[in-house]
Motif scaffolding. Structure first.
Motif, short mmCIF file in Angstrom:
data_model
loop_
_atom_site.label_atom_id
_atom_site.label_comp_id
_atom_site.label_asym_id
_atom_site.label_seq_id
_atom_site.Cartn_x
_atom_site.Cartn_y
_atom_site.Cartn_z
N HIS A 31 0.79 -1.22 0.00
CA HIS A 31 0.00 0.00 0.00
C HIS A 31 0.83 1.27 0.00
N VAL A 32 0.26 2.29 -0.65
CA VAL A 32 0.88 3.61 -0.68
C VAL A 32 -0.18 4.60 -0.21
N ALA A 33 0.22 5.53 0.65
CA ALA A 33 -0.69 6.57 1.14
C ALA A 33 -0.28 7.90 0.54
N ALA A 34 -1.26 8.80 0.37
CA ALA A 34 -0.98 10.16 -0.10
C ALA A 34 -1.13 11.09 1.10
N VAL A 35 -0.05 11.78 1.44
CA VAL A 35 -0.04 12.59 2.66
C VAL A 35 0.59 13.96 2.40
N CYS A 36 0.35 14.89 3.33
CA CYS A 36 0.96 16.21 3.21
C CYS A 36 2.47 16.11 3.53
#
Ligand SMILES: [Zn+2]
Length: 156
Positions: A118-123
């Motif tokens: 999994h890959v998350a999109a974060v600030c």
């Protein structure tokens, strides 16, 4: 340092985008992208940065002699899925992207969750926090969030 623009096609195909769709997303002309992909024109470093950012890969992968393996292409796909899913909101803290790219898309970074695909999109702040602290609570939170999104996004 020589750039191989024909590699753009591999990433584009994985994302199931037409040349025109990619052109719209990165803010370049479809004819230029076509020429890069056919090796008729070599993108300059600034242009390849745009592609590297869009595909969430290092600029190095576009250098001549650097082989792109399936794992990197899959990771690029997962990163793009994460950015689509997040749609401008950090998946960890819930804040809006701090600014937009020049083509208007919100700026978020991607974070590969260790020991998962999994890959998350974060600030950018959360990206650093994840990288430096690797708090188990944050990792579990992101995992759950991604898993739940997968379930609720399923049309069947
Ligand atoms: Zn955040």
């Amino acid at each position: 340092m020589k750039i191989d623009g024909t590699k753009i096609k591999k990433y584009r195909k994985k994302l199931k985008l037409t040349i025109q769709q990619l052109a719209d997303k990165v803010g370049l002309s479809s004819s230029a992208i076509g020429m890069y992909e056919r090796g008729q024109r070599t993108p300059d470093l600034r242009t390849i940065h745009i592609f590297a950012r869009f595909f969430s890969v290092e600029v190095d992968y576009f250098l001549v002699g650097m082989t792109v393996n399936q794992e990197q292409i899959d990771m690029s796909y997962a990163a793009n899925q994460a950015l689509e899913r997040a749609s401008g909101i950090c998946e960890l803290c819930g804040a809006m992207a701090p600014f937009n790219h020049s083509n208007g898309t919100p700026y978020l970074e991607t974070y590969k969750i260790k020991a998962s695909e999994h890959v998350a999109a974060v600030c950018p702040n959360c990206r650093k926090k994840l990288e430096i602290l690797e708090l188990p609570g944050d990792i579990i939170y992101l995992q759950n969030k991604i898993n739940n999104t997968h379930v609720s996004a399923s049309p069947i």
